[in-house]
Design a protein around this motif. Structure first.
Motif, PDB file in Angstrom:
ATOM      1  N   LYS A  28      -8.925   6.038  -3.446  1.00 40.01           N
ATOM      2  CA  LYS A  28      -8.380   6.778  -2.300  1.00 40.01           C
ATOM      3  C   LYS A  28      -8.521   8.279  -2.494  1.00 40.01           C
ATOM      4  O   LYS A  28      -8.707   9.002  -1.532  1.00 40.01           O
ATOM      5  CB  LYS A  28      -6.917   6.403  -2.099  1.00 40.01           C
TER       6      LYS A  28
ATOM      7  N   PRO B 141       0.812  -1.220   0.000  1.00 37.74           N
ATOM      8  CA  PRO B 141       0.000   0.000   0.000  1.00 37.74           C
ATOM      9  C   PRO B 141       0.842   1.266   0.000  1.00 37.74           C
ATOM     10  O   PRO B 141       1.934   1.293   0.580  1.00 37.74           O
ATOM     11  CB  PRO B 141      -0.771  -0.099   1.317  1.00 37.74           C
TER      12      PRO B 141
ATOM     13  N   LEU C  24     -11.613  -4.761  -7.209  1.00 41.63           N
ATOM     14  CA  LEU C  24     -12.949  -4.887  -6.641  1.00 41.63           C
ATOM     15  C   LEU C  24     -13.666  -3.551  -6.810  1.00 41.63           C
ATOM     16  O   LEU C  24     -13.126  -2.497  -6.469  1.00 41.63           O
ATOM     17  CB  LEU C  24     -12.852  -5.232  -5.148  1.00 41.63           C
TER      18      LEU C  24
ATOM     19  N   LEU D 263     -14.298   3.157  -4.346  1.00 45.25           N
ATOM     20  CA  LEU D 263     -13.070   2.572  -3.831  1.00 45.25           C
ATOM     21  C   LEU D 263     -11.895   3.256  -4.513  1.00 45.25           C
ATOM     22  O   LEU D 263     -11.097   2.638  -5.188  1.00 45.25           O
ATOM     23  CB  LEU D 263     -13.055   1.057  -4.061  1.00 45.25           C
TER      24      LEU D 263
ATOM     25  N   CYS E 212      -0.983  -7.564  -8.814  1.00 42.31           N
ATOM     26  CA  CYS E 212      -1.497  -6.207  -8.812  1.00 42.31           C
ATOM     27  C   CYS E 212      -2.759  -6.132  -9.661  1.00 42.31           C
ATOM     28  O   CYS E 212      -3.164  -7.114 -10.271  1.00 42.31           O
ATOM     29  CB  CYS E 212      -0.440  -5.231  -9.299  1.00 42.31           C
TER      30      CYS E 212
HETATM   31  P1  ATP Z   1      -5.857   4.586  -5.890  1.00 45.52           P
HETATM   32  O1  ATP Z   1      -7.131   4.398  -5.125  1.00 45.52           O
HETATM   33  O2  ATP Z   1      -5.387   5.984  -5.900  1.00 45.52           O
HETATM   34  O3  ATP Z   1      -5.867   3.910  -7.235  1.00 45.52           O
HETATM   35  P2  ATP Z   1      -4.574   2.335  -4.833  1.00 45.52           P
HETATM   36  O4  ATP Z   1      -5.891   1.863  -4.340  1.00 45.52           O
HETATM   37  O5  ATP Z   1      -3.920   1.677  -5.971  1.00 45.52           O
HETATM   38  O6  ATP Z   1      -4.690   3.866  -5.103  1.00 45.52           O
HETATM   39  P3  ATP Z   1      -2.402   1.410  -3.210  1.00 45.52           P
HETATM   40  O7  ATP Z   1      -2.085   1.786  -1.822  1.00 45.52           O
HETATM   41  O8  ATP Z   1      -1.357   1.574  -4.229  1.00 45.52           O
HETATM   42  O9  ATP Z   1      -3.617   2.323  -3.583  1.00 45.52           O
HETATM   43  O10 ATP Z   1      -2.954  -0.063  -3.245  1.00 45.52           O
HETATM   44  C1  ATP Z   1      -2.260  -1.123  -2.637  1.00 45.52           C
HETATM   45  C2  ATP Z   1      -2.599  -2.418  -3.317  1.00 45.52           C
HETATM   46  O11 ATP Z   1      -4.002  -2.654  -3.257  1.00 45.52           O
HETATM   47  C3  ATP Z   1      -2.218  -2.378  -4.773  1.00 45.52           C
HETATM   48  O12 ATP Z   1      -1.534  -3.579  -5.075  1.00 45.52           O
HETATM   49  C4  ATP Z   1      -3.510  -2.278  -5.497  1.00 45.52           C
HETATM   50  O13 ATP Z   1      -3.456  -2.918  -6.741  1.00 45.52           O
HETATM   51  C5  ATP Z   1      -4.486  -2.956  -4.546  1.00 45.52           C
HETATM   52  N1  ATP Z   1      -5.817  -2.406  -4.716  1.00 45.52           N
HETATM   53  C6  ATP Z   1      -6.183  -1.121  -4.622  1.00 45.52           C
HETATM   54  N2  ATP Z   1      -7.484  -0.954  -4.891  1.00 45.52           N
HETATM   55  C7  ATP Z   1      -7.972  -2.186  -5.163  1.00 45.52           C
HETATM   56  C8  ATP Z   1      -9.257  -2.684  -5.525  1.00 45.52           C
HETATM   57  N3  ATP Z   1     -10.298  -1.887  -5.653  1.00 45.52           N
HETATM   58  N4  ATP Z   1      -9.389  -4.010  -5.708  1.00 45.52           N
HETATM   59  C9  ATP Z   1      -8.335  -4.827  -5.573  1.00 45.52           C
HETATM   60  N5  ATP Z   1      -7.104  -4.431  -5.246  1.00 45.52           N
HETATM   61  C10 ATP Z   1      -6.909  -3.117  -5.038  1.00 45.52           C
END
Ligand code: ATP
Ligand code: MG
Length: 568
Positions: free
Chosen positions: A274, A37, A265, A272, A233
């Motif tokens: 950030k 993350p 997801l 979902l 990822c």
């Molecule tokens: P943003 O919301 O800005 O796209 P992010 O959700 O990718 O950011 P990270 O902290 O980089 O934020 O996510 C950490 C891990 O969680 C990454 O490997 C990402 O692929 C995974 N992830 C993030 N959102 C989802 C999601 N909706 N479903 C599945 N995996 C997720």
């Protein structure tokens, strides 16, 4: 599709198949995954999917999963987020043991490897402005054009890169780029940026650095340093994979991880992202990252969602290669599945109407035996006080009932759960004609709520709370944060459901509720599952409704009671 459903039931998916095949073929002897993350916000349901996948795969195949903070952008990252992420991953039920890392642990190594690329003629310092770089990058249909600095001597790039590190240049004046192919059909390969100048204090490295690696440059090399075998990822990184591989092939890395992509997801009626969640918090649209309406793990925890329910939900959703959007009702289903088993039953009245039992002695209090769980005798029972004056739910009474209304009305008899049969004799109204009280009689031969000797039946059983012993509490009822199933992330503020929070200020709770250990979920009979909120004060509990007893949202047109309870 049928295959996927069967796979899910068996806990299999294409990722697990790949891992199994790698083990079977001897390509790997031990599986290492990571959850990476960026500490720029709290974790949400989407992250839960990634956590369950990464930690789950490691657990199932006897490997290990690392927790790695992807902390390469100090302007957005904070220690508070790091702490929250660790707390939430543990709460969800996973441990990283000794394997807790930061991308910033590798800054020195990443720098050395950047120097390696420069020396090999595979990276160069570019002095173009951001606008120039954007322009010369080309588009999806047109190739990019080479930077005028692309062919500058290696020694010059080396010198400039060292001086970038040595704080000689202001933000945005230069970058380090990989020298790959400005005409590539894949834009990610058009000389991507490896380092940018950013004079910002980092939560861990402080002011040691003023150049920071890009995500693409840091990620795969961090995987390689840690010996990650399967770097899982989301799909938007599929086009980055050639770049991920390019770095690993052009650097003397200690191991060769592989990246695999799965679908993000997405869930209806929430977001979902950030970025949007951050704006919801900053804009004061919610009380914080842990607002019970937020799809964050902290929000869900505060609302009373058990971690098992999130794991169950994620398992039901499965891991697929194609993006889709999952109905929020599916999440609620998992929550009910778990809470139905674990939550003890209690009685509470959200919209109270007083009921006076005229033939019941004044001042008398009986303790009625109430089962804590109808399907689990081991949960035991509790005593619930009963007296002449009790509260029932306002919606459980109608003065002029339509045909199919089976609950209380003038002249009608109903059962008070665990107590007695009562019959409504009279309706008392105030000067404005509002019903303020019901006068009833009870049948002493129905003690415990049992059928009387004459075998008389009633059509409804109501929950109730004795007036004198009732504890007053605040109850918070929630609906979807967004009205539409697919809220527009660019315009989200207009799409927030104005009814996403309903506060019931003076609910009447049976005394056992106030005495309950704060962390146990309870079911208020006929109303849903509830959880004590951190805003509770001594003598004034605050309860969040985690979820109703069944999906009332879909049937919102008319069948839902104002208290949010189910009608039967
Ligand atoms: P943003 O919301 O800005 O796209 P992010 O959700 O990718 O950011 P990270 O902290 O980089 O934020 O996510 C950490 C891990 O969680 C990454 O490997 C990402 O692929 C995974 N992830 C993030 N959102 C989802 C999601 N909706 N479903 C599945 N995996 C997720
Ligand atoms: Mg990300």
């Amino acid at each position: 599709m049928a295959d996927e459903t069967a796979d899910r039931a068996a806990g299999r998916d294409f990722i697990r198949d790949i891992v199994q095949a790698d083990l079977d073929a001897g390509r790997q002897s031990a599986i290492v995954t990571r959850f990476p993350p960026e500490p720029n916000g709290f974790l949400h349901m989407g992250h839960a999917k990634s956590i369950c996948l990464n930690f789950g795969v490691a657990e199932e195949f006897g490997g290990r999963c690392h927790l790695r903070m992807d902390d390469t952008n100090p302007t957005k990252e904070e220690q508070a987020y790091i702490d929250a992420i660790k707390r939430d991953v543990e709460w969800l039920g996973f441990t990283w043991g000794a394997h807790y890392y930061h991308a910033s642990d590798y800054f020195e190594q990443l720098y050395d490897w950047a120097v390696h690329l420069i020396k090999a003629g595979k990276a160069y310092v570019d002095d173009q402005s951001q606008a120039e770089m954007r322009h010369s990058r080309g588009t999806l249909t047109e190739p990019g054009t080479n930077s005028p600095f692309r062919e500058r001597p290696i020694a010059e790039s080396l010198d400039l890169f060292q001086r970038m590190r040595a704080r000689e240049f202001p933000n945005g004046t230069r970058v380090l780029r990989a020298k790959i192919d400005m005409a590539s059909g894949n834009i990610n390969l058009r000389d991507p940026v490896l380092y940018r100048i950013l004079h910002a204090e980092h939560p861990r490295t402080g002011t040691a650095w003023c150049i920071y690696p890009s995500y693409d440059y840091a990620h795969g090399q961090s995987d390689a340093i840690e010996g990650v075998t399967h770097s899982l990822c989301t799909l938007e990184f599929e086009d980055h994979r050639p770049l991920y591989d390019w770095f690993l092939e052009n650097l003397p890395v200690p191991s060769r991880p592989r990246q695999y992509e799965f679908a993000r997801l997405n869930v209806t009626h929430t977001v979902l992202s950030k970025r949007v969640l951050t704006e919801l918090v900053r804009g004061g649209h919610v009380v914080g990252w842990d607002d019970p309406r937020m799809p964050t793990l902290a929000g869900m925890r505060r609302r009373g969602v058990p971690p098992e329910a999130i794991r169950d939900f994620v398992k039901r959703v499965g891991v697929a290669k194609a993006n889709s959007i999952v109905d929020y009702g599916m999440f609620e289903f998992s929550v009910r599945e778990i809470l139905n088993k674990s939550a003890q039953r209690r009685m509470a009245v959200l919209k109270p109407l007083k009921l006076v039992i005229e033939n019941y002695p004044e001042g008398k209090v009986e303790e009625m035996v109430a089962a804590n769980h109808p399907e689990d005798p081991a949960a035991g029972s509790r005593m619930v006080p009963f007296s002449r004056e009790i509260y029932i739910e306002r919606d459980d009474f109608m003065e002029h009932p339509p045909k199919k209304f089976f609950r209380l009305s003038p002249g009608k008899e109903v059962r008070l759960r665990y107590a007695y049969f009562v019959t409504c004799k009279e309706v008392v109204k105030d000067a404005r004609g509002e019903i303020v009280e019901l006068r009833c009689t009870y049948d002493p031969e129905t003690r415990g709520g049992n059928t009387p000797p004459d075998g008389r039946k009633v059509q409804a059983t109501l929950h109730w709370v004795s007036a004198a012993q009732a504890v007053e509490g605040e109850v918070r009822l929630y609906e979807h944060l967004f009205t539409r199933p697919d809220p527009d992330a660019t315009n989200f503020a207009d799409e927030i459901n104005p009814n996403s929070l309903e506060v019931v200020a003076n609910a009447k709770l049976e005394p056992a509720i106030a005495a309950d250990n704060g962390n146990s979920p309870v079911q208020f009979e006929r109303l849903g599952y509830f959880h004590l909120d951190q805003d509770s004060k001594p003598g004034k509990p605050v309860l969040n409704r985690t979820v109703g007893l069944r999906d009332t949202w879909a049937k919102v047109s008319g069948t839902k009671t104002p208290a949010g309870g189910t009608k039967r």
